[in-house]
Design a protein around this motif. Sequence first.
Motif, PDB file in Angstrom:
ATOM      1  N   ALA A 128      71.007   0.586  90.649  1.00 47.95           N
ATOM      2  CA  ALA A 128      69.695   0.310  90.068  1.00 47.95           C
ATOM      3  C   ALA A 128      69.213  -1.092  90.398  1.00 47.95           C
ATOM      4  O   ALA A 128      68.007  -1.337  90.476  1.00 47.95           O
ATOM      5  CB  ALA A 128      69.743   0.491  88.558  1.00 47.95           C
ATOM      6  N   ALA A 129      70.144  -2.012  90.567  1.00 49.14           N
ATOM      7  CA  ALA A 129      69.775  -3.395  90.842  1.00 49.14           C
ATOM      8  C   ALA A 129      70.958  -4.091  91.503  1.00 49.14           C
ATOM      9  O   ALA A 129      72.109  -3.690  91.328  1.00 49.14           O
ATOM     10  CB  ALA A 129      69.391  -4.135  89.569  1.00 49.14           C
ATOM     11  N   MET A 130      70.649  -5.149  92.257  1.00 50.09           N
ATOM     12  CA  MET A 130      71.686  -5.984  92.844  1.00 50.09           C
ATOM     13  C   MET A 130      71.353  -7.434  92.556  1.00 50.09           C
ATOM     14  O   MET A 130      70.166  -7.796  92.406  1.00 50.09           O
ATOM     15  CB  MET A 130      71.811  -5.730  94.341  1.00 50.09           C
ATOM     16  N   ALA A 131      72.378  -8.247  92.466  1.00 49.73           N
ATOM     17  CA  ALA A 131      72.154  -9.630  92.058  1.00 49.73           C
ATOM     18  C   ALA A 131      73.261 -10.520  92.606  1.00 49.73           C
ATOM     19  O   ALA A 131      74.295 -10.046  93.085  1.00 49.73           O
ATOM     20  CB  ALA A 131      72.119  -9.726  90.532  1.00 49.73           C
ATOM     21  N   TRP A 132      73.014 -11.819  92.503  1.00 51.45           N
ATOM     22  CA  TRP A 132      74.007 -12.845  92.835  1.00 51.45           C
ATOM     23  C   TRP A 132      74.236 -13.698  91.595  1.00 51.45           C
ATOM     24  O   TRP A 132      73.270 -14.080  90.907  1.00 51.45           O
ATOM     25  CB  TRP A 132      73.523 -13.712  93.986  1.00 51.45           C
ATOM     26  N   LEU A 178      73.473 -15.815  86.177  1.00 50.90           N
ATOM     27  CA  LEU A 178      72.600 -15.194  87.162  1.00 50.90           C
ATOM     28  C   LEU A 178      71.957 -16.244  88.049  1.00 50.90           C
ATOM     29  O   LEU A 178      71.424 -17.240  87.561  1.00 50.90           O
ATOM     30  CB  LEU A 178      71.515 -14.377  86.456  1.00 50.90           C
ATOM     31  N   VAL A 179      71.991 -15.998  89.346  1.00 54.52           N
ATOM     32  CA  VAL A 179      71.280 -16.824  90.315  1.00 54.52           C
ATOM     33  C   VAL A 179      69.974 -16.136  90.696  1.00 54.52           C
ATOM     34  O   VAL A 179      68.904 -16.731  90.655  1.00 54.52           O
ATOM     35  CB  VAL A 179      72.132 -17.065  91.567  1.00 54.52           C
ATOM     36  N   ALA A 180      70.083 -14.879  91.090  1.00 55.09           N
ATOM     37  CA  ALA A 180      68.906 -14.110  91.488  1.00 55.09           C
ATOM     38  C   ALA A 180      69.234 -12.631  91.399  1.00 55.09           C
ATOM     39  O   ALA A 180      70.379 -12.229  91.616  1.00 55.09           O
ATOM     40  CB  ALA A 180      68.453 -14.461  92.901  1.00 55.09           C
ATOM     41  N   ALA A 181      68.218 -11.831  91.068  1.00 50.35           N
ATOM     42  CA  ALA A 181      68.417 -10.393  90.953  1.00 50.35           C
ATOM     43  C   ALA A 181      67.206  -9.666  91.504  1.00 50.35           C
ATOM     44  O   ALA A 181      66.085 -10.180  91.466  1.00 50.35           O
ATOM     45  CB  ALA A 181      68.635  -9.992  89.493  1.00 50.35           C
ATOM     46  N   ILE A 182      67.453  -8.455  92.010  1.00 52.56           N
ATOM     47  CA  ILE A 182      66.370  -7.623  92.534  1.00 52.56           C
ATOM     48  C   ILE A 182      66.677  -6.177  92.197  1.00 52.56           C
ATOM     49  O   ILE A 182      67.794  -5.698  92.386  1.00 52.56           O
ATOM     50  CB  ILE A 182      66.199  -7.826  94.056  1.00 52.56           C
ATOM     51  N   ASP A 188      66.113 -20.766  86.909  1.00 48.67           N
ATOM     52  CA  ASP A 188      65.163 -21.877  87.077  1.00 48.67           C
ATOM     53  C   ASP A 188      65.669 -22.889  88.105  1.00 48.67           C
ATOM     54  O   ASP A 188      64.879 -23.481  88.841  1.00 48.67           O
ATOM     55  CB  ASP A 188      64.932 -22.567  85.737  1.00 48.67           C
ATOM     56  N   SER A 189      66.977 -23.070  88.153  1.00 49.73           N
ATOM     57  CA  SER A 189      67.552 -24.098  89.019  1.00 49.73           C
ATOM     58  C   SER A 189      67.406 -23.784  90.512  1.00 49.73           C
ATOM     59  O   SER A 189      67.580 -24.678  91.342  1.00 49.73           O
ATOM     60  CB  SER A 189      69.037 -24.291  88.690  1.00 49.73           C
ATOM     61  N   VAL A 190      67.101 -22.543  90.862  1.00 49.23           N
ATOM     62  CA  VAL A 190      67.009 -22.186  92.284  1.00 49.23           C
ATOM     63  C   VAL A 190      65.612 -21.733  92.701  1.00 49.23           C
ATOM     64  O   VAL A 190      65.380 -21.460  93.879  1.00 49.23           O
ATOM     65  CB  VAL A 190      68.032 -21.086  92.645  1.00 49.23           C
ATOM     66  N   LYS A 191      64.706 -21.668  91.738  1.00 50.55           N
ATOM     67  CA  LYS A 191      63.350 -21.227  92.080  1.00 50.55           C
ATOM     68  C   LYS A 191      62.727 -22.150  93.124  1.00 50.55           C
ATOM     69  O   LYS A 191      62.831 -23.366  93.034  1.00 50.55           O
ATOM     70  CB  LYS A 191      62.479 -21.209  90.816  1.00 50.55           C
ATOM     71  N   GLY A 192      62.108 -21.538  94.125  1.00 50.02           N
ATOM     72  CA  GLY A 192      61.486 -22.304  95.190  1.00 50.02           C
ATOM     73  C   GLY A 192      62.436 -22.666  96.321  1.00 50.02           C
ATOM     74  O   GLY A 192      61.992 -23.139  97.370  1.00 50.02           O
ATOM     75  N   ARG A 193      63.738 -22.466  96.107  1.00 48.43           N
ATOM     76  CA  ARG A 193      64.723 -22.807  97.143  1.00 48.43           C
ATOM     77  C   ARG A 193      65.460 -21.562  97.646  1.00 48.43           C
ATOM     78  O   ARG A 193      65.787 -21.467  98.824  1.00 48.43           O
ATOM     79  CB  ARG A 193      65.743 -23.803  96.600  1.00 48.43           C
ATOM     80  N   PHE A 194      65.749 -20.633  96.759  1.00 46.39           N
ATOM     81  CA  PHE A 194      66.495 -19.427  97.102  1.00 46.39           C
ATOM     82  C   PHE A 194      65.553 -18.230  97.123  1.00 46.39           C
ATOM     83  O   PHE A 194      64.606 -18.150  96.344  1.00 46.39           O
ATOM     84  CB  PHE A 194      67.599 -19.157  96.095  1.00 46.39           C
ATOM     85  N   THR A 195      65.852 -17.292  98.012  1.00 47.31           N
ATOM     86  CA  THR A 195      65.082 -16.057  98.106  1.00 47.31           C
ATOM     87  C   THR A 195      66.037 -14.873  98.203  1.00 47.31           C
ATOM     88  O   THR A 195      66.892 -14.844  99.088  1.00 47.31           O
ATOM     89  CB  THR A 195      64.162 -16.058  99.330  1.00 47.31           C
ATOM     90  N   ILE A 196      65.877 -13.927  97.288  1.00 41.00           N
ATOM     91  CA  ILE A 196      66.690 -12.719  97.336  1.00 41.00           C
ATOM     92  C   ILE A 196      65.878 -11.600  97.970  1.00 41.00           C
ATOM     93  O   ILE A 196      64.664 -11.496  97.753  1.00 41.00           O
ATOM     94  CB  ILE A 196      67.191 -12.314  95.929  1.00 41.00           C
ATOM     95  N   GLN A 198      68.935 -15.907 100.685  1.00 41.63           N
ATOM     96  CA  GLN A 198      68.627 -17.025 101.567  1.00 41.63           C
ATOM     97  C   GLN A 198      68.553 -18.283 100.729  1.00 41.63           C
ATOM     98  O   GLN A 198      67.730 -18.363  99.809  1.00 41.63           O
ATOM     99  CB  GLN A 198      67.300 -16.787 102.288  1.00 41.63           C
ATOM    100  N   MET A 199      69.417 -19.230 101.041  1.00 45.73           N
ATOM    101  CA  MET A 199      69.502 -20.456 100.246  1.00 45.73           C
ATOM    102  C   MET A 199      69.067 -21.634 101.110  1.00 45.73           C
ATOM    103  O   MET A 199      69.734 -21.956 102.102  1.00 45.73           O
ATOM    104  CB  MET A 199      70.935 -20.658  99.752  1.00 45.73           C
ATOM    105  N   ASN A 200      67.954 -22.247 100.741  1.00 45.76           N
ATOM    106  CA  ASN A 200      67.425 -23.412 101.447  1.00 45.76           C
ATOM    107  C   ASN A 200      67.468 -24.627 100.525  1.00 45.76           C
ATOM    108  O   ASN A 200      67.552 -24.483  99.305  1.00 45.76           O
ATOM    109  CB  ASN A 200      65.991 -23.154 101.895  1.00 45.76           C
ATOM    110  N   GLY A 201      67.393 -25.792 101.106  1.00 47.12           N
ATOM    111  CA  GLY A 201      67.391 -27.000 100.303  1.00 47.12           C
ATOM    112  C   GLY A 201      68.611 -27.116  99.417  1.00 47.12           C
ATOM    113  O   GLY A 201      68.517 -27.508  98.249  1.00 47.12           O
TER     114      GLY A 201
END
Length: 119
Positions: free
Chosen positions: A32-36, A47-51, A61-69, A81-84
């Motif tokens: 149903a969902a995957m996450a990191w 939780l870092v990110a979930a989709i 909040d700590s990864v918003k704007g830098r990480f993309t799931i 994808q982890m940037n910055g």
Amino acid sequence: QVQLVESGGGLVQPGGSLRLSCAATGDIFSIAAMAWYRPGPGKQRELVAAITTGGNINYADSVKGRFTISRDNAKSTANLQMNGLKPEDTAVYYCNAVVLVEGTTRDVWGQGTQVTVSS
């Protein structure tokens, strides 16, 4: 049964980028969902990110704007994808899948992949 295998961790300098991938095998249609996740200050996994399968996304909040799931449903993979990257992003990152089983949900975890941000 669903199994998860992560890849893509490593050592990177501050400000650098890494891309983590999580490949799911088995009964992928029950996902149903995957996450990191990664351990927080209290060592509990946070939780870092979930989709979701429908494309709903949530970030810490700590990864918003830098990480993309992102998720490729056809290939049953979830990518982060982890940037910055910052030194405080150093952690073991765990892939998670929420699996539907007989009307309930169950968490499945990968073995983890180490990310180290250091100069």
